[in-house]
Design an enzyme around this catalytic site. Structure first.
Site, PDB file in Angstrom:
ATOM      1  N   HIS A 190      11.476  -5.638   1.934  1.00 36.16           N
ATOM      2  CA  HIS A 190      11.870  -6.860   2.412  1.00 36.16           C
ATOM      3  C   HIS A 190      12.844  -7.489   1.593  1.00 36.16           C
ATOM      4  O   HIS A 190      13.408  -9.188   2.486  1.00 36.16           O
ATOM      5  CB  HIS A 190      10.755  -7.555   1.550  1.00 36.16           C
TER       6      HIS A 190
ATOM      7  N   THR B  88       0.194  10.250  -0.139  1.00 32.95           N
ATOM      8  CA  THR B  88       0.756  10.642   0.636  1.00 32.95           C
ATOM      9  C   THR B  88       2.217   9.891   1.760  1.00 32.95           C
ATOM     10  O   THR B  88       1.271   8.530   1.150  1.00 32.95           O
ATOM     11  CB  THR B  88      -0.042  10.511   2.523  1.00 32.95           C
TER      12      THR B  88
ATOM     13  N   THR C  97       9.535  -3.121  -7.822  1.00 29.06           N
ATOM     14  CA  THR C  97       8.804  -3.231  -8.874  1.00 29.06           C
ATOM     15  C   THR C  97       8.833  -1.967  -9.550  1.00 29.06           C
ATOM     16  O   THR C  97       8.485  -1.272 -10.283  1.00 29.06           O
ATOM     17  CB  THR C  97       7.157  -3.984  -8.818  1.00 29.06           C
TER      18      THR C  97
ATOM     19  N   CYS D 126       8.097 -14.856  -7.265  1.00 35.94           N
ATOM     20  CA  CYS D 126       7.474 -13.655  -7.904  1.00 35.94           C
ATOM     21  C   CYS D 126       6.168 -14.498  -8.711  1.00 35.94           C
ATOM     22  O   CYS D 126       5.331 -13.669  -9.311  1.00 35.94           O
ATOM     23  CB  CYS D 126       8.125 -12.362  -8.051  1.00 35.94           C
TER      24      CYS D 126
HETATM   25  C1  LIG Z   1      15.411  -8.724  -8.729  1.00 30.52           C
HETATM   26  C2  LIG Z   1      14.620  -8.223  -8.651  1.00 30.52           C
HETATM   27  N1  LIG Z   1      13.797  -7.316  -8.849  1.00 30.52           N
HETATM   28  C3  LIG Z   1      12.357  -6.724  -8.645  1.00 30.52           C
HETATM   29  C4  LIG Z   1      11.972  -7.255  -7.788  1.00 30.52           C
HETATM   30  C5  LIG Z   1      10.475  -6.788  -7.675  1.00 30.52           C
HETATM   31  O1  LIG Z   1      10.786  -6.179  -5.801  1.00 30.52           O
HETATM   32  P1  LIG Z   1       9.265  -5.856  -4.909  1.00 30.52           P
HETATM   33  O2  LIG Z   1       9.103  -7.281  -3.988  1.00 30.52           O
HETATM   34  O3  LIG Z   1      10.374  -4.875  -4.350  1.00 30.52           O
HETATM   35  O4  LIG Z   1       8.786  -5.090  -5.774  1.00 30.52           O
HETATM   36  C6  LIG Z   1      12.338  -8.499  -7.147  1.00 30.52           C
HETATM   37  C7  LIG Z   1      11.493  -9.555  -6.362  1.00 30.52           C
HETATM   38  O5  LIG Z   1      11.851 -10.330  -5.850  1.00 30.52           O
HETATM   39  C8  LIG Z   1      13.463  -9.626  -7.416  1.00 30.52           C
HETATM   40  O6  LIG Z   1      14.288 -10.397  -7.180  1.00 30.52           O
END
Ligand SMILES: Cc1ncc(COP(=O)(O)O)c(C=O)c1O
Length: 380
Positions: free
Chosen positions: A200, A236, A71, A329
């Site tokens: 992750h 940091t 993100t 998400c």
């Molecule tokens: C296509 C996509 N972009 C961005 C993200 C966000 O990544 P992060 O969880 O590392 O912030 C995700 C997480 O589900 C994702 O699937």
């Protein structure tokens, strides 16, 4: 039996990644900006990690910036990309992750740019003629199109989009969160200006990611503060996470072909069994097409059933099966999937995203199909 089929949301960490991280939670605790030996040994681990990531992606270490995840990396590329390159128009797709969509919508709200949405069909395929038309009338745009979709698994043709971007002098950002660690990226030959990763999603740690920015298209920092990440991201460094993400990527590249074969086998078995046992089953987007979708994602569309209406994920959970309805998400929010809505998917049908990793087994696929058969016994 407990089955984890939500690997597009996050993956279990590989023990070897944890082992690589442990010394940086224990004995190597120095601040990487300190010039004494405690600091220097940690600085060296960060730079080794950067070099490793760059080597694997055929990029230069100076093009890799560690972030807190996908993100932040998406936000950085978009917000700083448009500011540094004085971009006033952006093109994206209604199928993008919120890390991209909400960032661009916010930029538009603030009057920094106007936003155009690329046309998609009911299978989630983008209309590249439309992209060309948009670029013709708005050269020097920012294009943000993901490599593969996290909900339906569709893979986009980065070469075709990137070549159009070059032709019209556009900045091309691609969210590669779902393909990093699962597909090889050759950044000397891929026509992208920036891509991103979240550790992750490939058996690495949460809260660790990176941004690649092509050295020909430098951008300004997103987070101001100290001189960390060569003045590109103050604060940091998350040393533990950085060591972990680099190790996870290294392991992913080492065994990518055999992992892919294993996971593809699970996905094919799942598709075949669902088609045999659940009448009226369909698949959202291109997720049943093994050549055009992520081997890790299968988005199943189940016929309306009174017993399961709105309860399918809950019923699966009762049987120990963790899957997700669209994007995890936004789970917890009552709004449905914006991706399925953009495809015009029927709200009457239940959609479940099953997503796999190398830790899954064919027994788990068989068990899940058995449970789905029970849940859908009325119509099967
Ligand atoms: C296509 C996509 N972009 C961005 C993200 C966000 O990544 P992060 O969880 O590392 O912030 C995700 C997480 O589900 C994702 O699937």
């Amino acid at each position: 039996m407990r089955v984890y089929f939500d690997n597009a949301a996050t993956t279990a960490m590989d023990d070897r990644v944890i082992e690589a991280m442990l010394p940086f939670m224990k004995e190597h605790y120095g601040n990487p900006s300190s010039v004494h030996s405690h600091g220097r040994e940690v600085r060296s681990a960060i730079e080794k990690s950067r070099k490793k990531v760059a080597e694997l992606l055929n990029a230069s270490p100076s093009e890799i910036f560690f972030t807190s995840g996908g993100t932040e990396a998406d936000n950085t590329a978009i917000v700083c990309g448009i500011q540094t390159h004085d971009i006033k128009h952006a093109i994206t797709s209604p199928l993008e992750h919120h890390a991209v969509l909400h960032t661009l919508e916010e930029c538009e709200k603030k009057g920094l740019l106007t936003l155009s949405m690329l046309e998609v069909n009911d299978k989630g395929e983008h209309n590249l003629d439309h992209l060309q038309e948009l670029l013709k009338s708005n050269p020097k745009s920012l294009i943000s199109i993901m490599h593969a979709n996290n909900e339906i698994g569709n893979i986009n043709d980065l070469n075709a989009i990137g070549n159009l971007a070059k032709e019209y002098d556009a900045f091309f950002h691609s969210d590669t969160v779902q393909t990093m660690g699962h597909y090889k990226h050759d950044l000397k030959n891929l026509p992208v200006d920036s891509i991103v990763a979240g550790g992750h999603k490939f058996h690495g740690p949460k809260g660790a990611g990176f941004l690649y920015v092509n050295k020909g298209k430098k951008i300004s920092p997103f987070i101001y503060g100290g001189a960390q990440e060569r003045n590109m991201r103050g604060g940091t460094e998350n040393v533990i996470g950085i060591v972990g993400i680099a190790k996870a990527l290294e392991l992913a590249y080492e065994d990518m072909d055999s992992h892919r074969k294993h996971v593809e086998g699970l996905k094919s078995r799942f598709i075949e069994q669902l088609r045999t046992h659940i009448s009226g089953v369909e698949f959202n987007g291109l997720s049943a097409d093994l050549d055009k979708s992520l081997y890790t994602v299968l988005n199943v569309s189940l016929p309306p059933s009174e017993d399961n209406a709105g309860m399918l994920l809950f019923n699966l959970d009762l049987h120990g099966i963790s899957a997700s309805g669209g994007s995890a998400c936004s789970s917890g929010a009552s709004v449905g999937s914006h991706v399925l809505r953009a495809l015009g998917a029927s709200p009457e049908r239940d959609a479940v995203r099953f997503s796999f990793s190398r830790f899954n087994t064919s027994k788990e696929v068989d068990y899940t199909v058995e449970k789905l058969k029970d849940l859908y016994s009325v119509i099967a």
